[in-house]
Design an enzyme around this catalytic site. Sequence first.
Site, PDB file in Angstrom:
ATOM      1  N   ARG A  70      11.347  21.617  -0.922  1.00 54.83           N
ATOM      2  CA  ARG A  70      12.394  21.575  -0.499  1.00 54.83           C
ATOM      3  C   ARG A  70      12.329  20.785   1.110  1.00 54.83           C
ATOM      4  O   ARG A  70      12.866  20.320   1.751  1.00 54.83           O
ATOM      5  CB  ARG A  70      13.671  22.540  -0.439  1.00 54.83           C
ATOM      6  CG  ARG A  70      14.214  22.135  -1.827  1.00 54.83           C
ATOM      7  CD  ARG A  70      14.731  23.126  -2.231  1.00 54.83           C
ATOM      8  NE  ARG A  70      15.160  23.027  -3.641  1.00 54.83           N
ATOM      9  CZ  ARG A  70      16.689  22.894  -5.223  1.00 54.83           C
ATOM     10  NH1 ARG A  70      17.292  23.708  -3.698  1.00 54.83           N
ATOM     11  NH2 ARG A  70      16.190  22.860  -5.600  1.00 54.83           N
ATOM     12  N   GLU A 107       6.728  39.178  -4.797  1.00 52.96           N
ATOM     13  CA  GLU A 107       7.297  40.313  -5.646  1.00 52.96           C
ATOM     14  C   GLU A 107       7.305  40.467  -6.756  1.00 52.96           C
ATOM     15  O   GLU A 107       6.624  41.268  -6.745  1.00 52.96           O
ATOM     16  CB  GLU A 107       8.980  39.962  -5.714  1.00 52.96           C
ATOM     17  CG  GLU A 107       9.678  40.239  -4.254  1.00 52.96           C
ATOM     18  CD  GLU A 107      10.599  39.134  -4.339  1.00 52.96           C
ATOM     19  OE1 GLU A 107      11.141  38.162  -5.716  1.00 52.96           O
ATOM     20  OE2 GLU A 107      11.322  38.254  -3.136  1.00 52.96           O
TER      21      GLU A 107
END
Length: 182
Positions: A70, A107
């Site tokens: 993006r 994560e």
Amino acid sequence: MAGGRKQEKLDLIAQRVRAIPDFPKKGILFRDICPILKDPGAVAAVIDLFEEYVRQTNLDIDLIVGLDARGFLFGPLLAQRLGVGFVLVRKKGKLPGPTVSVSYCLEYGKAELEIQEDAVSAGQKVMLIDDLLATGGTLAATCDLMTQKQATVLGCLVVIELKELKGAEKLGTHRLFSLLQY
């Protein structure tokens, strides 16, 4: 730009951010920028505010570095306005030719980012751009990649910063400019 006009632009951008609950998984409130992209006025407002920030801070930028994917939406527009080049940082395996890469932890595992070997030269001054700062792993890894290339990171630009996730802390001394904070 007068303060009132700046606030009008921020309001327009904020009105175009769509909150989608439970995406990509339950308990997450996703901030969707797609409605910004559908509105030429909102896109222009994003670029106007980023350009104003860069010019007001007197940053002498050589390149805008856009993060996959993006950052590719806003980066070339800002680079064109500033009269500088634009380069891509992509996920591993997406760029042709010789590349330089950096690994970083997510994560849920590890990831790698890369840039073409000749995209950034030692000593160049760069500004990083992305749509969102969440936990900060990708933006921090890109800062590391620029350091590896011996470029100077002048700062990071994002449309949205999710403050509660404290991603800015991972950027260390690199300055951050976010248009919207949630």
